[in-house]
Design a protein around this motif. Structure first.
Motif, PDB file in Angstrom:
ATOM      1  N   THR A  68       4.213  10.938   2.139  1.00 52.40           N
ATOM      2  CA  THR A  68       4.683  10.032   0.971  1.00 52.40           C
ATOM      3  C   THR A  68       3.910  10.188  -0.300  1.00 52.40           C
ATOM      4  O   THR A  68       2.675  10.586  -0.342  1.00 52.40           O
ATOM      5  CB  THR A  68       4.661   8.625   1.233  1.00 52.40           C
ATOM      6  N   CYS A  69       4.794  10.145  -1.406  1.00 50.03           N
ATOM      7  CA  CYS A  69       4.126  10.714  -2.711  1.00 50.03           C
ATOM      8  C   CYS A  69       3.899   9.624  -3.588  1.00 50.03           C
ATOM      9  O   CYS A  69       4.718   8.777  -3.526  1.00 50.03           O
ATOM     10  CB  CYS A  69       5.334  11.842  -3.375  1.00 50.03           C
ATOM     11  N   CYS A  70       2.814   9.530  -4.151  1.00 47.82           N
ATOM     12  CA  CYS A  70       2.676   8.228  -5.214  1.00 47.82           C
ATOM     13  C   CYS A  70       3.606   8.382  -6.407  1.00 47.82           C
ATOM     14  O   CYS A  70       3.662   9.376  -7.100  1.00 47.82           O
ATOM     15  CB  CYS A  70       0.970   8.313  -5.589  1.00 47.82           C
ATOM     16  N   PRO A  71       4.377   7.352  -6.724  1.00 47.57           N
ATOM     17  CA  PRO A  71       4.897   7.358  -7.703  1.00 47.57           C
ATOM     18  C   PRO A  71       4.572   7.116  -8.961  1.00 47.57           C
ATOM     19  O   PRO A  71       4.761   7.449 -10.319  1.00 47.57           O
ATOM     20  CB  PRO A  71       6.266   6.280  -7.727  1.00 47.57           C
ATOM     21  N   GLY A  72       2.944   6.816  -8.940  1.00 43.70           N
ATOM     22  CA  GLY A  72       2.039   6.761 -10.098  1.00 43.70           C
ATOM     23  C   GLY A  72       1.616   7.823 -10.805  1.00 43.70           C
ATOM     24  O   GLY A  72       1.665   8.380 -11.867  1.00 43.70           O
ATOM     25  N   CYS A  73       1.010   8.607  -9.916  1.00 46.14           N
ATOM     26  CA  CYS A  73       0.395   9.972 -10.277  1.00 46.14           C
ATOM     27  C   CYS A  73       0.767  11.175  -9.680  1.00 46.14           C
ATOM     28  O   CYS A  73       0.554  12.342 -10.100  1.00 46.14           O
ATOM     29  CB  CYS A  73      -1.160   9.956 -10.250  1.00 46.14           C
ATOM     30  N   GLY A  74       1.814  11.162  -8.680  1.00 48.13           N
ATOM     31  CA  GLY A  74       2.561  12.270  -8.201  1.00 48.13           C
ATOM     32  C   GLY A  74       1.563  12.843  -6.932  1.00 48.13           C
ATOM     33  O   GLY A  74       1.952  13.923  -6.345  1.00 48.13           O
ATOM     34  N   VAL A  75       0.477  12.419  -6.561  1.00 49.56           N
ATOM     35  CA  VAL A  75      -0.231  13.266  -5.597  1.00 49.56           C
ATOM     36  C   VAL A  75       0.239  12.596  -4.037  1.00 49.56           C
ATOM     37  O   VAL A  75       0.852  11.538  -4.154  1.00 49.56           O
ATOM     38  CB  VAL A  75      -1.837  12.859  -5.701  1.00 49.56           C
ATOM     39  N   TYR A  76      -0.074  13.285  -3.022  1.00 48.51           N
ATOM     40  CA  TYR A  76       0.449  13.113  -1.807  1.00 48.51           C
ATOM     41  C   TYR A  76      -0.767  12.446  -0.931  1.00 48.51           C
ATOM     42  O   TYR A  76      -0.789  12.438   0.258  1.00 48.51           O
ATOM     43  CB  TYR A  76       0.859  14.265  -1.105  1.00 48.51           C
ATOM     44  N   HIS A  77      -1.898  12.041  -1.608  1.00 54.22           N
ATOM     45  CA  HIS A  77      -3.001  11.544  -0.856  1.00 54.22           C
ATOM     46  C   HIS A  77      -3.040  10.060  -0.812  1.00 54.22           C
ATOM     47  O   HIS A  77      -3.471   9.291  -1.869  1.00 54.22           O
ATOM     48  CB  HIS A  77      -4.147  11.919  -1.627  1.00 54.22           C
ATOM     49  N   VAL A  78      -2.018   9.263  -0.124  1.00 55.10           N
ATOM     50  CA  VAL A  78      -1.869   7.896   0.000  1.00 55.10           C
ATOM     51  C   VAL A  78      -2.039   7.232   1.339  1.00 55.10           C
ATOM     52  O   VAL A  78      -2.050   8.155   2.479  1.00 55.10           O
ATOM     53  CB  VAL A  78      -0.292   7.570  -0.273  1.00 55.10           C
ATOM     54  N   THR A  79      -2.259   6.076   1.449  1.00 54.11           N
ATOM     55  CA  THR A  79      -2.486   5.317   2.724  1.00 54.11           C
ATOM     56  C   THR A  79      -1.544   4.180   2.832  1.00 54.11           C
ATOM     57  O   THR A  79      -0.729   3.724   1.791  1.00 54.11           O
ATOM     58  CB  THR A  79      -3.959   4.902   3.042  1.00 54.11           C
ATOM     59  N   SER A  80      -1.190   3.917   4.217  1.00 51.94           N
ATOM     60  CA  SER A  80      -0.297   2.733   4.334  1.00 51.94           C
ATOM     61  C   SER A  80      -0.994   1.552   4.948  1.00 51.94           C
ATOM     62  O   SER A  80      -1.962   1.969   5.602  1.00 51.94           O
ATOM     63  CB  SER A  80       0.952   3.230   5.248  1.00 51.94           C
ATOM     64  N   PHE A  81      -0.296   0.479   4.676  1.00 54.43           N
ATOM     65  CA  PHE A  81      -1.140  -0.956   5.681  1.00 54.43           C
ATOM     66  C   PHE A  81      -0.075  -1.344   6.530  1.00 54.43           C
ATOM     67  O   PHE A  81       1.325  -0.967   6.619  1.00 54.43           O
ATOM     68  CB  PHE A  81      -1.260  -1.788   4.393  1.00 54.43           C
ATOM     69  N   PRO A  82      -0.518  -1.983   7.641  1.00 56.64           N
ATOM     70  CA  PRO A  82       0.172  -2.412   8.699  1.00 56.64           C
ATOM     71  C   PRO A  82       1.220  -3.519   8.399  1.00 56.64           C
ATOM     72  O   PRO A  82       1.117  -4.217   6.974  1.00 56.64           O
ATOM     73  CB  PRO A  82      -1.014  -3.230   9.637  1.00 56.64           C
ATOM     74  N   VAL A  83       2.250  -3.865   8.993  1.00 58.99           N
ATOM     75  CA  VAL A  83       3.307  -4.646   8.671  1.00 58.99           C
ATOM     76  C   VAL A  83       2.878  -6.074   8.480  1.00 58.99           C
ATOM     77  O   VAL A  83       2.103  -6.376   9.153  1.00 58.99           O
ATOM     78  CB  VAL A  83       4.497  -4.601   9.489  1.00 58.99           C
ATOM     79  N   GLY A  84       3.143  -6.806   7.528  1.00 62.62           N
ATOM     80  CA  GLY A  84       2.701  -8.128   7.523  1.00 62.62           C
ATOM     81  C   GLY A  84       1.254  -8.182   6.365  1.00 62.62           C
ATOM     82  O   GLY A  84       0.713  -9.263   6.125  1.00 62.62           O
ATOM     83  N   TYR A  85       0.589  -7.029   5.997  1.00 65.20           N
ATOM     84  CA  TYR A  85      -0.557  -7.071   5.341  1.00 65.20           C
ATOM     85  C   TYR A  85      -0.418  -7.666   4.022  1.00 65.20           C
ATOM     86  O   TYR A  85      -1.185  -8.295   3.538  1.00 65.20           O
ATOM     87  CB  TYR A  85      -1.013  -5.540   5.319  1.00 65.20           C
ATOM     88  N   LEU A  86       0.699  -7.440   3.318  1.00 68.73           N
ATOM     89  CA  LEU A  86       0.976  -7.974   2.243  1.00 68.73           C
ATOM     90  C   LEU A  86       1.173  -9.421   2.105  1.00 68.73           C
ATOM     91  O   LEU A  86       0.861 -10.014   1.114  1.00 68.73           O
ATOM     92  CB  LEU A  86       2.207  -7.385   1.320  1.00 68.73           C
ATOM     93  N   ALA A  87       1.785  -9.848   2.892  1.00 78.66           N
ATOM     94  CA  ALA A  87       1.865 -11.268   2.943  1.00 78.66           C
ATOM     95  C   ALA A  87       0.407 -11.931   3.146  1.00 78.66           C
ATOM     96  O   ALA A  87       0.151 -13.188   2.762  1.00 78.66           O
ATOM     97  CB  ALA A  87       2.675 -11.667   4.162  1.00 78.66           C
ATOM     98  N   GLN A  88      -0.482 -11.507   3.814  1.00 83.99           N
ATOM     99  CA  GLN A  88      -1.833 -12.010   3.904  1.00 83.99           C
ATOM    100  C   GLN A  88      -2.819 -11.542   2.767  1.00 83.99           C
ATOM    101  O   GLN A  88      -3.683 -12.301   2.480  1.00 83.99           O
ATOM    102  CB  GLN A  88      -2.596 -11.187   5.120  1.00 83.99           C
TER     103      GLN A  88
END
Length: 149
Positions: A68-88
Motif C-alpha cells: 500500500t502506498c501513502c497518498p500523502g507522501c508516496g512512500v510504501y512504508h505504511v502500517t495498518s490497524f485492526p478492524v474496529g480500531y478507528l471506532a475505538q
C-alpha cells in the motif's frame, strides 16, 4: 457450484459471497492516516480451495497488506490497524473534506518594482573587490617598491 443455462449452452457459476471491509492505514514517514474501502469476494476454485478476490471500484487489486502506498507522501512504508480500531480511537479519523468555497473574483495585486538582473549585480559585487585588489597591487609595485623610503 451451480449450473446456469444460457443461450450458448451450460455455464458454470461458482457460489460465493462478498463482504465490504474498511482498512485503516498510517504512513510511518509523514504520519498521514487514511481509510480505504474494499469489496472482498469469497469464492471456491475448481479444486475446492477458498479464494479471496480483493476489489476497489470493481477492479481487482492487491490485498491491503501487500504494497500500500501513502497518498500523502508516496512512500510504501505504511502500517495498518485492526478492524474496529478507528471506532475505538476517533481522534485518528481522517478529517472530512471541507466544502469547496465559491471561486473568488481576481483582485488586482501590488507587484513590486523590477530589480536589476542578477548578473549585473553579481558583476558589481565581484568587480569592486577585484578592482580594489588590482589597484592596491599596482600602487604597491609602482610606487612603494620603486621609491623606497
Amino acid at each position: 457450484m451451480r449450473m446456469a443455462v444460457g443461450h450458448r449452452g451450460v455455464v458454470l457459476v461458482r457460489d460465493g459471497f462478498s463482504t465490504r471491509r474498511m482498512w485503516l492505514f498510517e504512513c510511518l514517514r509523514c504520519w498521514y492516516v487514511w481509510e480505504e474501502a474494499y469489496l472482498v469476494r469469497h469464492v471456491t476454485d475448481d479444486h475446492g480451495n477458498d479464494v479471496e478476490v480483493w476489489l476497489q471500484g470493481g477492479v481487482p487489486v492487491q490485498p491491503p497488506w501487500s504494497g500500500t502506498c501513502c497518498p500523502g507522501c508516496g512512500v510504501y512504508h505504511v502500517t495498518s490497524f485492526p478492524v474496529g480500531y478507528l471506532a475505538q480511537h476517533p481522534e485518528l479519523a481522517p478529517a472530512p473534506e471541507p466544502e469547496p468555497l465559491m471561486a473568488a473574483t481576481p483582485v488586482a495585486r501590488w507587484v513590486p518594482p523590477a530589480r536589476a538582473p542578477l548578473p549585473g549585480r553579481l558583476l558589481v559585487a565581484m568587480g569592486l573587490p577585484v578592482l580594489a585588489f588590482i589597484g592596491y597591487e599596482l600602487y604597491e609595485n609602482l610606487f612603494v617598491r620603486t621609491h623606497p623610503h
